[in-house]
Every structure is written in C-alpha cells, then in structure tokens.
Design an enzyme around this catalytic site. Structure first.
Site, PDB file in Angstrom:
ATOM      1  N   ASP A 193       1.177   7.889   1.304  1.00  0.00           N
ATOM      2  CA  ASP A 193       2.243   6.870   1.334  1.00  0.00           C
ATOM      3  C   ASP A 193       2.667   6.553  -0.094  1.00  0.00           C
ATOM      4  O   ASP A 193       1.942   5.862  -0.811  1.00  0.00           O
ATOM      5  CB  ASP A 193       1.763   5.597   2.038  1.00  0.00           C
ATOM      6  N   GLU A 217       4.689   4.758  -3.104  1.00  0.00           N
ATOM      7  CA  GLU A 217       5.503   3.591  -3.485  1.00  0.00           C
ATOM      8  C   GLU A 217       6.398   4.039  -4.627  1.00  0.00           C
ATOM      9  O   GLU A 217       6.043   4.954  -5.387  1.00  0.00           O
ATOM     10  CB  GLU A 217       4.628   2.402  -3.921  1.00  0.00           C
ATOM     11  N   ASP A 267       9.166   9.733   2.626  1.00  0.00           N
ATOM     12  CA  ASP A 267       8.311  10.006   1.452  1.00  0.00           C
ATOM     13  C   ASP A 267       8.527  11.418   0.909  1.00  0.00           C
ATOM     14  O   ASP A 267       8.672  11.618  -0.299  1.00  0.00           O
ATOM     15  CB  ASP A 267       6.827   9.825   1.826  1.00  0.00           C
ATOM     16  N   HIS A 287       2.897  -2.738   1.640  1.00  0.00           N
ATOM     17  CA  HIS A 287       3.625  -2.100   0.531  1.00  0.00           C
ATOM     18  C   HIS A 287       2.748  -1.803  -0.684  1.00  0.00           C
ATOM     19  O   HIS A 287       3.268  -1.388  -1.725  1.00  0.00           O
ATOM     20  CB  HIS A 287       4.869  -2.885   0.091  1.00  0.00           C
ATOM     21  N   ASP A 344      -1.514   0.708   2.582  1.00  0.00           N
ATOM     22  CA  ASP A 344      -0.711   1.281   3.672  1.00  0.00           C
ATOM     23  C   ASP A 344      -1.394   2.536   4.218  1.00  0.00           C
ATOM     24  O   ASP A 344      -1.440   2.752   5.440  1.00  0.00           O
ATOM     25  CB  ASP A 344       0.709   1.630   3.179  1.00  0.00           C
TER      26      ASP A 344
HETATM   27  P1  AMP Z   1       6.632   1.377   1.965  1.00  0.00           P
HETATM   28  O1  AMP Z   1       5.909   2.663   2.058  1.00  0.00           O
HETATM   29  O2  AMP Z   1       7.285   0.891   3.185  1.00  0.00           O
HETATM   30  O3  AMP Z   1       5.676   0.371   1.375  1.00  0.00           O
HETATM   31  O4  AMP Z   1       7.797   1.548   0.949  1.00  0.00           O
HETATM   32  C1  AMP Z   1       7.993   2.647   0.126  1.00  0.00           C
HETATM   33  C2  AMP Z   1       8.999   2.271  -0.913  1.00  0.00           C
HETATM   34  O5  AMP Z   1      10.250   1.959  -0.268  1.00  0.00           O
HETATM   35  C3  AMP Z   1       8.670   1.031  -1.726  1.00  0.00           C
HETATM   36  O6  AMP Z   1       7.794   1.316  -2.809  1.00  0.00           O
HETATM   37  C4  AMP Z   1      10.049   0.648  -2.215  1.00  0.00           C
HETATM   38  O7  AMP Z   1      10.471   1.478  -3.262  1.00  0.00           O
HETATM   39  C5  AMP Z   1      10.913   0.940  -1.001  1.00  0.00           C
HETATM   40  N1  AMP Z   1      11.053  -0.241  -0.152  1.00  0.00           N
HETATM   41  C6  AMP Z   1      10.309  -0.550   0.941  1.00  0.00           C
HETATM   42  N2  AMP Z   1      10.729  -1.714   1.485  1.00  0.00           N
HETATM   43  C7  AMP Z   1      11.734  -2.144   0.717  1.00  0.00           C
HETATM   44  C8  AMP Z   1      12.589  -3.304   0.738  1.00  0.00           C
HETATM   45  N3  AMP Z   1      12.471  -4.248   1.680  1.00  0.00           N
HETATM   46  N4  AMP Z   1      13.529  -3.418  -0.230  1.00  0.00           N
HETATM   47  C9  AMP Z   1      13.668  -2.488  -1.187  1.00  0.00           C
HETATM   48  N5  AMP Z   1      12.905  -1.380  -1.268  1.00  0.00           N
HETATM   49  C10 AMP Z   1      11.953  -1.209  -0.344  1.00  0.00           C
HETATM   50 MG    MG Z   2       3.871   1.831   1.385  1.00  0.00          MG
HETATM   51 MG    MG Z   3       5.738   4.251   3.042  1.00  0.00          MG
END
Ligand code: AMP
Ligand code: MG
Ligand code: MG
Length: 253
Positions: A40, A42, A147, A204, A209
């Site tokens: 996952d 970021e 991803d 996040h 995650d």
């Molecule tokens: P996640 O794996 O859902 O934690 O998110 C992966 C990446 O997507 C994060 O590191 C952010 O770069 C982007 N991201 C996720 N959610 C948001 C959000 N609500 N607003 C802006 N960017 C986001």
């Molecule tokens: Mg994540």
């Molecule tokens: Mg993710």
C-alpha cells in the site's frame, strides 16, 4: 469446525443498503500461491488529491503473507524522499501521519525500487543471480488498482524507469472481496467492518493499511475463498486496467 457464523456482511453495496447475510467460515483452502505480498503506497498529495507535476511515492510498505497460514512472515518498509516536491504539504502530513523528517534523507524512487528488489532476492522470491522468477509462486496484493496501475506507472514513466515484471499482475483486494462475499466494497473500512475486524493503527499510514489488508486477506481465506490474479498493467503511459470491477482514483477511502 470452521463452520461457525462469525459476523454479517452486506448483501449489496448499494447506497443505503442495510440487508446483511452471515459470513460462513469454512476454513482455509489450498491457494495457488506460496506467498502474498501486501502493498500500500502513500504518496505526496494536497487537498485536490494530487501534487503537481505528479504524485510521488513517500511510503513503500510490503508485508509477506504465508499463503497456507495467512500469518505475516516478513516485511519491507521504506520511506521515500520525493524528487519533484521534496517538501510535504501540511495536508499530506495530516492525512498520512508522515512528517518531513521521515522522508528527508531517505532513498529516492529508483533507489527504493532497487532496495525492494534486493529484499525480494533475500526472501528467495527472486533468483539472486538474475532477478528472474524463483520456484516460489507469489503475487502482489493492493487495495484497488491505483497503487500500481496509476501511481507506480506514472512515476516510473516520469523517471524513464522500467517497471519490473513482477508488477505486471496483482490481486485487487476489493475484487477478491467481491468474489468471496458477493458484493463490491467501496472502501477498506467497509471490508473491515463487514468482516468484523477491528481497524488497527492509523488510516492512511501505509504500513498500518497493509496490516489491516492482511487481516482482510486472512478473513476472506477463512471463508474458503481461493485468491486469483485480478489485475494487470496496461500498455500506455498512465493507463489503468482492472480486468473487472469499478474504477476508482484512490484506494483506501
Ligand atoms: P491510501 O492508500 O488510501 O491511504 O491513500 C494513498 C494515497 O492517496 C495517499 O497517500 C494520498 O496521496 C492519496 N489520498 C488518499 N486519500 C486522499 C484524500 N482524501 N485527499 C487527497 N489525497 C488522498
Ligand atoms: Mg494507505
Ligand atoms: Mg492505498
């Protein structure tokens, strides 16, 4: 002995849908893989979701899951210093919990890809001499296709870096969930909640995650579900091509 009813799941993911059916735990079936590598990323972001000129990976966590026991065996975890926008936005730090000190001085994208490749060799997942496929059958698993199909593909293209062959196919956990449970989950939180799994850590945070995704994998396996590859990397500069299932821009909402 695994036939106990453990919880309840939505029959449909339609908005407002509340009808649920019980989750049957039939026991873990033999899998086609020896290991699953749960990933996952970021990435840099702002309130609009992306950071000009591109989103860049800042956390690269992978947990190696044993496909027989679904226990976590090892992990690769690297924070990554972004090239284009090395200064993280306050929005990004608030969202991910990643502060500037955690990326400053860390390897950049291509060096991190090399570190991951070395780790795969240490784990005997790649042949140490030429990096080809080892005797172990394994695959990456992500929550959504973003991803690899979007973030990794765009960043690799930006750096004229060839994406290694092992990113060509993967399992989209949401599609696996939909096959095991009969409906498509819109988020990781829904998967956790419907499988009666308590959320661990910070949403996040990449490594947290991944740990939550590992719990989802194990719970789906306990229903007797056999995981299969669901997604592949499309040709073209930034394309995304899940073999089936809805499209989504980001992964774990
Ligand atoms: P996640 O794996 O859902 O934690 O998110 C992966 C990446 O997507 C994060 O590191 C952010 O770069 C982007 N991201 C996720 N959610 C948001 C959000 N609500 N607003 C802006 N960017 C986001
Ligand atoms: Mg994540
Ligand atoms: Mg993710």
């Amino acid at each position: 002995m695994f036939n106990q009813v453990r919880g309840f799941a939505r029959v449909s993911s339609k908005v407002g849908e509340t009808v649920r059916r019980s989750i049957q735990k039939k026991g873990i079936s033999p899998q086609k893989f020896h290991n699953f590598l749960i990933l996952d990323f970021e990435a840099t972001c702002d309130a609009n979701g992306s950071t000009y000129p591109l989103q860049e990976i800042i956390e690269f966590p992978v947990v190696k899951l044993n496909a027989e026991t679904f226990n976590m065996e090892d992990r690769f975890h690297q924070y990554v210093c972004p090239h284009e926008r090395p200064q993280l936005s306050a929005f990004c730090t608030n969202l991910t919990g990643i502060i500037q000190d955690m990326v400053d001085g860390q390897p950049k994208f291509t060096d991190t890809m090399d570190l991951f490749d070395n780790w795969l060799k240490e784990q005997n997942l790649l042949c140490p001499d030429d990096g080809s496929k080892s005797h172990l059958n394994w695959t990456l698993v992500t929550c959504g296709d973003w991803d690899i199909a979007t973030l990794l593909k765009r960043q690799a293209a930006h750096h004229s870096y060839s994406v290694p062959w092992y990113f060509n196919n993967w399992i989209n956990l949401k599609i696996a969930f939909s096959e095991a449970m009969g409906y498509y989950p819109n988020s990781m939180k829904i998967m956790l909640s419907d499988l009666n799994i308590t959320h661990q850590g910070r949403h996040h945070s990449g490594i947290d995650d991944v740990i939550n995704m590992c719990s989802i994998m194990k719970s789906l396996a306990e229903t007797g579900y056999v995981f299969r590859t669901t997604s592949k990397l499309a040709d073209g500069p930034t394309g995304s091509s899940p073999l089936k299932g809805p499209k989504f821009g980001s992964a774990l909402v």
